[in-house]
Design a protein around this motif. Structure first.
Motif, PDB file in Angstrom:
ATOM      1  N   ASP A  39       0.857  -1.193   0.000  1.00 28.92           N
ATOM      2  CA  ASP A  39       0.000   0.000   0.000  1.00 28.92           C
ATOM      3  C   ASP A  39       0.886   1.233   0.000  1.00 28.92           C
ATOM      4  OD1 ASP A  39      -1.832   2.041   0.553  1.00 28.92           O
ATOM      5  OD2 ASP A  39      -2.985   0.833   1.960  1.00 28.92           O
ATOM      6  N   GLU A  40       0.693   2.107  -0.989  1.00 28.21           N
ATOM      7  CA  GLU A  40       1.514   3.320  -1.076  1.00 28.21           C
ATOM      8  C   GLU A  40       1.303   4.239   0.123  1.00 28.21           C
ATOM      9  OE1 GLU A  40      -1.529   6.082  -3.757  1.00 28.21           O
ATOM     10  OE2 GLU A  40       0.328   5.345  -4.648  1.00 28.21           O
ATOM     11  N   ASN A  41       0.185   4.067   0.816  1.00 29.25           N
ATOM     12  CA  ASN A  41      -0.082   4.888   2.003  1.00 29.25           C
ATOM     13  C   ASN A  41       0.938   4.651   3.108  1.00 29.25           C
ATOM     14  OD1 ASN A  41      -2.681   6.455   1.579  1.00 29.25           O
ATOM     15  ND2 ASN A  41      -3.317   4.398   0.959  1.00 29.25           N
ATOM     16  N   ILE A  42       1.564   3.463   3.122  1.00 29.61           N
ATOM     17  CA  ILE A  42       2.592   3.178   4.124  1.00 29.61           C
ATOM     18  C   ILE A  42       3.770   4.119   3.944  1.00 29.61           C
ATOM     19  CG2 ILE A  42       4.255   1.465   4.946  1.00 29.61           C
ATOM     20  CD1 ILE A  42       2.235  -0.699   4.275  1.00 29.61           C
ATOM     21  N   VAL A  43       4.198   4.302   2.696  1.00 35.13           N
ATOM     22  CA  VAL A  43       5.309   5.205   2.393  1.00 35.13           C
ATOM     23  C   VAL A  43       4.934   6.643   2.730  1.00 35.13           C
ATOM     24  CG1 VAL A  43       6.830   6.084   0.583  1.00 35.13           C
ATOM     25  CG2 VAL A  43       6.137   3.678   0.572  1.00 35.13           C
ATOM     26  N   ALA A 100       2.660   7.716   4.883  1.00 35.04           N
ATOM     27  CA  ALA A 100       2.559   7.882   6.340  1.00 35.04           C
ATOM     28  C   ALA A 100       3.943   7.927   6.980  1.00 35.04           C
ATOM     29  CB  ALA A 100       1.731   6.744   6.941  1.00 35.04           C
ATOM     30  N   SER A 101       4.844   7.062   6.529  1.00 34.77           N
ATOM     31  CA  SER A 101       6.206   7.035   7.086  1.00 34.77           C
ATOM     32  C   SER A 101       6.920   8.353   6.833  1.00 34.77           C
ATOM     33  CB  SER A 101       7.002   5.875   6.483  1.00 34.77           C
ATOM     34  OG  SER A 101       6.439   4.639   6.852  1.00 34.77           O
ATOM     35  N   ASN A 102       6.768   8.897   5.644  1.00 35.47           N
ATOM     36  CA  ASN A 102       7.413  10.167   5.306  1.00 35.47           C
ATOM     37  C   ASN A 102       6.861  11.315   6.138  1.00 35.47           C
ATOM     38  OD1 ASN A 102       9.044   8.971   3.393  1.00 35.47           O
ATOM     39  ND2 ASN A 102       7.695   9.447   1.668  1.00 35.47           N
ATOM     40  N   ARG A 103       5.596  11.200   6.522  1.00 41.26           N
ATOM     41  CA  ARG A 103       4.971  12.254   7.331  1.00 41.26           C
ATOM     42  C   ARG A 103       5.145  12.013   8.825  1.00 41.26           C
ATOM     43  NH1 ARG A 103      -0.784  12.828   3.998  1.00 41.26           N
ATOM     44  NH2 ARG A 103       0.087  13.892   2.180  1.00 41.26           N
ATOM     45  N   GLY A 104       5.681  10.844   9.168  1.00 40.69           N
ATOM     46  CA  GLY A 104       5.894  10.526  10.575  1.00 40.69           C
ATOM     47  C   GLY A 104       4.609  10.207  11.311  1.00 40.69           C
ATOM     48  N   THR A 105       3.613   9.654  10.596  1.00 38.49           N
ATOM     49  CA  THR A 105       2.344   9.295  11.223  1.00 38.49           C
ATOM     50  C   THR A 105       2.085   7.802  11.043  1.00 38.49           C
ATOM     51  OG1 THR A 105       1.124   9.808   9.191  1.00 38.49           O
ATOM     52  CG2 THR A 105       1.334  11.571  10.828  1.00 38.49           C
ATOM     53  N   PRO A 106       1.344   7.182  11.946  1.00 37.44           N
ATOM     54  CA  PRO A 106       1.034   5.752  11.803  1.00 37.44           C
ATOM     55  C   PRO A 106       0.099   5.507  10.623  1.00 37.44           C
ATOM     56  CG  PRO A 106       0.567   6.549  14.037  1.00 37.44           C
ATOM     57  CD  PRO A 106       0.769   7.736  13.179  1.00 37.44           C
ATOM     58  N   ILE A 107       0.327   4.461   9.876  1.00 34.67           N
ATOM     59  CA  ILE A 107      -0.568   4.087   8.790  1.00 34.67           C
ATOM     60  C   ILE A 107      -1.934   3.712   9.352  1.00 34.67           C
ATOM     61  CG2 ILE A 107       0.189   1.671   8.815  1.00 34.67           C
ATOM     62  CD1 ILE A 107      -0.890   3.709   5.719  1.00 34.67           C
ATOM     63  N   ALA A 108      -1.948   3.288  10.623  1.00 31.21           N
ATOM     64  CA  ALA A 108      -3.201   2.870  11.262  1.00 31.21           C
ATOM     65  C   ALA A 108      -4.189   4.017  11.417  1.00 31.21           C
ATOM     66  CB  ALA A 108      -2.907   2.251  12.628  1.00 31.21           C
ATOM     67  N   THR A 109      -3.740   5.262  11.261  1.00 31.72           N
ATOM     68  CA  THR A 109      -4.659   6.405  11.368  1.00 31.72           C
ATOM     69  C   THR A 109      -5.433   6.616  10.081  1.00 31.72           C
ATOM     70  OG1 THR A 109      -2.962   7.984  10.632  1.00 31.72           O
ATOM     71  CG2 THR A 109      -3.151   7.583  13.009  1.00 31.72           C
ATOM     72  N   LYS A 110      -5.047   5.931   9.021  1.00 33.40           N
ATOM     73  CA  LYS A 110      -5.685   6.125   7.718  1.00 33.40           C
ATOM     74  C   LYS A 110      -6.662   4.996   7.416  1.00 33.40           C
ATOM     75  CE  LYS A 110      -1.780   8.641   5.729  1.00 33.40           C
ATOM     76  NZ  LYS A 110      -2.538   9.895   5.625  1.00 33.40           N
ATOM     77  N   ASN A 111      -7.737   5.360   6.755  1.00 35.90           N
ATOM     78  CA  ASN A 111      -8.719   4.355   6.333  1.00 35.90           C
ATOM     79  C   ASN A 111      -8.265   3.771   4.997  1.00 35.90           C
ATOM     80  OD1 ASN A 111     -11.007   2.787   6.115  1.00 35.90           O
ATOM     81  ND2 ASN A 111     -12.254   4.432   5.245  1.00 35.90           N
ATOM     82  N   CYS A 112      -7.339   2.841   5.083  1.00 34.88           N
ATOM     83  CA  CYS A 112      -6.785   2.224   3.885  1.00 34.88           C
ATOM     84  C   CYS A 112      -6.567   0.738   4.161  1.00 34.88           C
ATOM     85  CB  CYS A 112      -5.479   2.903   3.471  1.00 34.88           C
ATOM     86  SG  CYS A 112      -4.163   2.767   4.702  1.00 34.88           S
ATOM     87  N   VAL A 113      -6.192   0.007   3.131  1.00 34.44           N
ATOM     88  CA  VAL A 113      -6.028  -1.445   3.253  1.00 34.44           C
ATOM     89  C   VAL A 113      -5.009  -1.803   4.328  1.00 34.44           C
ATOM     90  CG1 VAL A 113      -5.291  -3.533   2.053  1.00 34.44           C
ATOM     91  CG2 VAL A 113      -6.732  -1.878   0.871  1.00 34.44           C
ATOM     92  N   ALA A 114      -3.830  -1.176   4.289  1.00 35.03           N
ATOM     93  CA  ALA A 114      -2.779  -1.487   5.263  1.00 35.03           C
ATOM     94  C   ALA A 114      -3.184  -1.091   6.671  1.00 35.03           C
ATOM     95  CB  ALA A 114      -1.480  -0.790   4.869  1.00 35.03           C
ATOM     96  N   GLY A 115      -3.839   0.062   6.804  1.00 35.48           N
ATOM     97  CA  GLY A 115      -4.281   0.512   8.122  1.00 35.48           C
ATOM     98  C   GLY A 115      -5.251  -0.463   8.761  1.00 35.48           C
TER      99      GLY A 115
END
Length: 299
Positions: free
Chosen positions: A235-239, A241-256
Motif C-alpha cells: 500500500d503506497e499509504n505506508i510510504v 505515512a512514514s514520510n509524514r511521521g504518522t502511523p498508517i493505522a490512522t488512515k482508512n486504507c487497506v494497510a491501516g
C-alpha cells in the motif's frame, strides 16, 4: 497484571519490522492499553517514529537512552529512562548513537553483576541474556504490553531481546530469501523456548500472486508452520505515512485496516464478532437513513 512482553523479530531489514511495531503500539494505546516500546535496533527507526522524527543523529536522547541504562547497571533504574511518545498511552526507552556499544559493554557489565551481587539479589544474573529482562521486570506491572523492536540479525542484541520476551512476532515478505530468513529466526526462537510465535506476512501484492509471480500467503504460512495473525497488502499509504511521521493505522486504507486487525488479534479480541457487530451497525445505520428519507418525503 504484568505486561505481556512481545519482541518483533526479523533476520534482515526491509520487511517492515519497525512499521509493524510502531503501528501496533499506536493501536494498542488508542484502545486504552498502556504500552512500553523498547528500541534495541541501532538504526533507531522506532525511536524516530514515536518521537516525531527525533532519530539517533538528533542527540535528543544522549545520556538517557537504552545504552545508558545498561551501562549504569549497578545503579540505574528503568523508570529513569522511560520517555513519553507522541502516541497516547505509549512510552518508550529510546535508542541513541551509543546503542551499538551495548554488545561490547555486556561482558563487562555481566562481570560486575557476578562480582558485586550475591545469589538471591535480582542483579546477580545467571547469563548475559538476562539484562533486558531484569530492567523490564521493574516496570512490567505498569504496562499491559511491552514491545521490543529487535535489531536485525542474530547477534547479542537479538539474543537479549528474545530472552526477555514471552511472545515473538516474526515479520516477513512473500519472497524466497525473506522466507528463508524467517525460517531461520523461527528456529532460533523455538530453540530459546519462546512460548508463542506469530507471523505477519507483509507487502503482499495480490496482482503478482494471481500471475504466479509471488508466493500466496497460504504457502508462506504452510512453509513456516507458525500461527498467522495477519497479512499486510502492499500500500503506497505506508510510504506516505512514514514520510509524514504518522502511523498508517490512522488512515482508512487497506494497510491501516490490516494492522488494526492484527492488533485486535494480539489483544485477544474476537475479530469475527467485531466484524459481525460492525456489519450490524452499518445495517442499522442504513435503515435509520432510509427511515429519515421516507419521513422527509412524507413531509
Amino acid at each position: 497484571m504484568a505486561a505481556q512482553i512481545i519482541t518483533i523479530a526479523i533476520e534482515k531489514g526491509g520487511a517492515g519490522k519497525t512499521v509493524t511495531a510502531s503501528n501496533l503500539a499506536y493501536l494498542m494505546g488508542d484502545e486504552g492499553k498502556k504500552v512500553l516500546c523498547i528500541d534495541t535496533d541501532p538504526q533507531g527507526n522506532l525511536t524516530s517514529a514515536l518521537s516525531g522524527g527525533n532519530g539517533i543523529t538528533s542527540g535528543v536522547y544522549n545520556g538517557k537512552a537504552l545504552f545508558d541504562m545498561f551501562d549504569g547497571f549497578r545503579y540505574t533504574r528503568t523508570r529513569d529512562y522511560i520517555v513519553e511518545t507522541e502516541y497516547e498511552n505509549v512510552d518508550m526507552i529510546p535508542c541513541s548513537a551509543q546503542t551499538p556499544r551495548i554488545n561490547q559493554r555486556i561482558p563487562g557489565i555481566f562481570e560486575d553483576a557476578q562480582t558485586y551481587f550475591k545469589p538471591g539479589d535480582p542483579k546477580c544474573l545467571s547469563n548475559m541474556g538476562e539484562f533486558l529482562y531484569y530492567f523490564l521486570n521493574q516496570v512490567r506491572e505498569d504496562y499491559d504490553y511491552i514491545i521490543i523492536d529487535c535489531p536485525a540479525g542474530i547477534e547479542q542484541g537479538f539474543k537479549n531481546a528474545i530472552a526477555a520476551a514471552k511472545r515473538a512476532i516474526v515479520v516477513t515478505t512473500p519472497e524466497v530469501s525473506a522466507i528463508r530468513d524467517a525460517d531461520r529466526i523461527i528456529g532460533i526462537l523455538n530453540a530459546n523456548e519462546i512460548p508463542r510465535i506469530d507471523l505477519v506476512v507483509n507487502r503482499v501484492r495480490q496482482d503478482m500472486v494471481k500471475r504466479g509471480e509471488m508466493m500466496p500467503v497460504e504457502d508462506v504460512v504452510e512453509i513456516l508452520g507458525v500461527n498467522h495473525i495477519g497479512s499486510v497488502y502492499d500500500d503506497e499509504n505506508i510510504v506516505i505515512a512514514s514520510n509524514r511521521g504518522t502511523p498508517i493505522a490512522t488512515k482508512n486504507c487497506v494497510a491501516g485496516r490490516a494492522y488494526d486487525h492484527i492488533a485486535m488479534r494480539i489483544c485477544g479480541q474476537d475479530l469475527a464478532k467485531e466484524e459481525k457487530r460492525s456489519r450490524l451497525f452499518g445495517w442499522l445505520k442504513k435503515k435509520d437513513k432510509d427511515v429519515h428519507k421516507i419521513q422527509s418525503q412524507r413531509l
